[in-house]
Design a protein around this motif. Structure first.
Motif, mmCIF file in Angstrom:
data_model
loop_
_atom_site.group_PDB
_atom_site.id
_atom_site.type_symbol
_atom_site.label_atom_id
_atom_site.label_comp_id
_atom_site.label_asym_id
_atom_site.label_seq_id
_atom_site.Cartn_x
_atom_site.Cartn_y
_atom_site.Cartn_z
ATOM 1 N N THR A 127 -63.938 29.221 -0.314
ATOM 2 C CA THR A 127 -65.200 30.388 -0.321
ATOM 3 C C THR A 127 -66.402 29.480 -0.879
ATOM 4 O O THR A 127 -67.491 29.686 -0.417
ATOM 5 C CB THR A 127 -64.738 31.547 -0.955
ATOM 6 N N ILE A 150 -63.840 39.689 5.442
ATOM 7 C CA ILE A 150 -63.119 39.654 4.235
ATOM 8 C C ILE A 150 -62.005 40.825 4.217
ATOM 9 O O ILE A 150 -60.728 40.757 4.121
ATOM 10 C CB ILE A 150 -63.839 39.677 2.965
ATOM 11 N N TRP A 203 -61.805 34.621 7.042
ATOM 12 C CA TRP A 203 -62.423 34.282 5.758
ATOM 13 C C TRP A 203 -61.249 33.954 4.941
ATOM 14 O O TRP A 203 -59.982 34.540 4.590
ATOM 15 C CB TRP A 203 -63.160 35.452 5.187
#
Length: 599
Positions: A474, A445, A463
């Motif tokens: 997510t 992240i 991400w």
């Protein structure tokens, strides 16, 4: 005398700074430098600027796109615009080779995320396909209207694969493009039930481009498309038919590449640059600083390759450090290391059958999954989400059947559930596996956020952190993570039973041999299946839609190879099958949730 010397203390401190920390520091440097190089080369080393933006159409649809422009305006008049449209399961970054090179040659480039792709939150589907085409059209028209350095009406459109069909459908828009390039798509009688407008005058100035080894477009179809657009019975490649001045120019370009690599093929890019220059810049094209063959986009691709490699390799020292620092109550519980009862010859035979069977099952599941997803039926609203979940479940039971057949009553000994039962085993080890993954997730992240918000660039293994779609992606990522545990867990038990994956380290040479054996066990059958499919294909025999699935299996096989190595290595570190399976599941889930389109 009790005298201490500073250099002795420094040496002791350095000795404590073990190799795993040094490896992580080195890899951090590799990641940071390659990310910077990626961002810099994307902007042609300062020659162009890139603005990531969006706008809301009158019907409320949000269109996300990037604007590529020369950093210094010296064209002398408003520049022509070019809109680029990626293929299915891609994003605007997929077209960056074309975007970068066009912007270096005095074009304003508008590169869109089509519905459901990239950071778009609009749903993808053929029922609303013309809306997606209109999204791209209104994006380029929006830029033309608000930018004083961009021509109000002159523009071209370039599309690859699915985007090629969308490019042709620009003929349904109010302001028609002055040039169109279709690459590896948009050829044939129809497109998702929509008739493609293609004749001797529409679209204006058409370049037809494809790979000789394109799995989806036969060269014969490309030639037929050229015949249809020229009205001639006899046509040849690399010849310009018609006139640029009256908009009837047509040309076919074939390059020795396949569908995946058409978006970065030197010959196709060079011809596209020349085509857009002659169509949109006309006499000013010859004054461009760079020729059509002078490219720098490859530096961006090389930097991204180093970046992704560094990110994947960094997982190893992070897991090592986390495992060594976690308190025992949070650390994955080591399983008892046992001798592997399935001998080498038998292991190779059964592993090959399992691998071949997994490839066949994947072909079938992808085929069914496509039908269900385009019919509006899905377990997870992301492309290939339902497919990969079904694949995980089916392969878990296939692996379990083989394991029971080969190990019998000893199976319980190899997945560590004999003491208190399977539920107790899962309850105790899944939370510990999550704790082990937290630093890896945070690491991914952080780099994704630096890439997106500090350097304003994106890469493949990223991400989801940008826009509202990041929340959906997510959430789907974690659903996929837990859905993929069964396949990697059962594979890990098989590795334990055939080569003792959880045994102690036996040196670098021993680990290398184990890695090669694991890759052989997992991928040998899939590779043979791909050879069976691609062998006849290279000789001119095509299997229709099956070749599209085979095309998807090429990168999937590489990803599986990475996951199986992680499965082996994390198991060797933690001595815990669930922890290693969860690490592999995370990587595959990240790629699927971060790459494929929302449905």
């Amino acid at each position: 005398m009790g005298i201490s010397y500073p250099f002795v203390q420094i040496k002791v401190t350095f000795m404590k700074f073990r190799s795993r920390y040094i490896a992580l520091i080195v890899l951090t440097g590799v990641i940071a430098s390659s990310l910077f190089a990626s961002s810099t080369s994307e902007r042609a080393f300062g020659e162009i600027t890139i603005e990531r933006t969006s706008f809301v159409r009158q019907n409320g649809r949000v269109v996300h796109f990037s604007i590529y422009k020369p950093s210094e305006y010296n064209y002398g008049e408003p520049m022509p615009a070019v809109v680029t449209i990626h293929g299915i399961s891609g994003s605007r970054e997929a077209m960056e080779s074309y975007n970068i090179e066009l912007a270096r040659r005095n074009f304003t480039v508008v590169s869109v995320d089509t519905a459901g792709h990239g950071v778009s939150t609009e749903k993808f589907g053929f029922a609303s396909f013309m809306e997606a085409v209109t999204d791209a059209y209104e994006a380029v028209r929006h830029v033309q209207m608000i930018d004083p350095f961009t021509d109000d009406y002159t523009y071209g459109v370039i599309g690859h694969s699915l985007g090629a069909g969308m490019a042709l459908l620009f003929q349904e828009m109010p302001v028609l493009p002055n040039a169109t390039v279709i690459i590896g798509g948009g050829m044939g009688d129809s497109f998702g039930g929509l008739e493609l407008p293609l004749n001797e005058t529409n679209p204006a100035n058409l370049l037809i481009a494809s790979g000789i080894y394109d799995e989806l477009i036969d060269s014969a179809v490309a030639y037929e498309t050229l015949r249809q657009s020229t009205g001639l019975e006899t046509v040849e490649e690399d010849i310009v038919y018609g006139s640029f001045q009256n908009g009837t120019a047509r040309k076919l370009v074939l390059s020795a590449t396949n569908h995946l690599f058409e978006i970065s093929d030197h010959l196709l890019i060079a011809n596209t640059l020349e085509w857009m220059g002659l169509s949109l810049q006309e006499s000013k094209y010859s004054y461009n600083k760079y020729s059509a063959n002078d490219h720098i986009y490859q530096y961006r691709g090389f930097a991204n390759f180093i970046l992704i490699t560094g990110l994947i390799l960094s997982i190893f020292p992070i897991v090592l450090i986390t495992q060594s620092k976690l308190p025992s109550q949070f650390r994955p519980k080591p399983q008892v290391t046992r001798e592997y009862p399935i001998k080498s010859k038998r292991a190779v035979q059964i592993s090959f059958i399992l691998s071949l069977l997994s490839g066949i099952i994947l072909l079938g599941v992808v085929f069914l999954g496509f039908g269900f997803e385009f019919g509006g039926i899905s377990l997870l609203p992301i492309a290939f989400g339902s497919t990969i979940i079904l694949y995980s479940i089916i392969m878990f039971f296939v692996n379990l059947f083989i394991l029971r057949r080969e190990l019998g009553e000893n199976l319980e000994l190899y997945h560590g559930t004999i003491e208190n039962g399977i539920l107790s085993h899962l309850k105790r080890n899944i939370p510990r596996g999550i704790v082990l993954l937290v630093p890896v997730i945070v690491w991914m992240i952080v780099w994704s956020a630096i890439s997106t918000y500090a350097l304003h660039t994106r890469f493949t293994l990223i991400w989801p952190v940008e826009g509202i779609s990041a929340l959906y992606r997510t959430m789907y990522l974690f659903i996929l993570l837990f859905s993929l545990i069964p396949i990697f867990y059962s594979e890990k038990i098989w590795i334990n039973a055939t080569m003792g994956a959880n045994r102690e380290w036996s040196g670098f040479k021993g680990l290398t041999l184990d890695v090669l054996k694991t890759i052989l066990y997992r991928l040998s059958g899939i590779v043979v299946l791909l050879l069976i499919l691609y062998g006849p294909f290279l000789m001119g025999i095509r299997f229709g839609f099956i070749m599209f699935i085979a095309l998807l299996m090429l990168p999937f096989t590489l990803i599986l190879g990475i996951c199986v190595v992680l499965n082996l290595w994390v198991g060797r570190v933690t001595k815990n099958d669930l922890a290693s399976a969860m690490t592999s599941a995370l990587i595959l889930a990240l790629i699927i949730a971060g790459t494929f389109q929302l449905l």
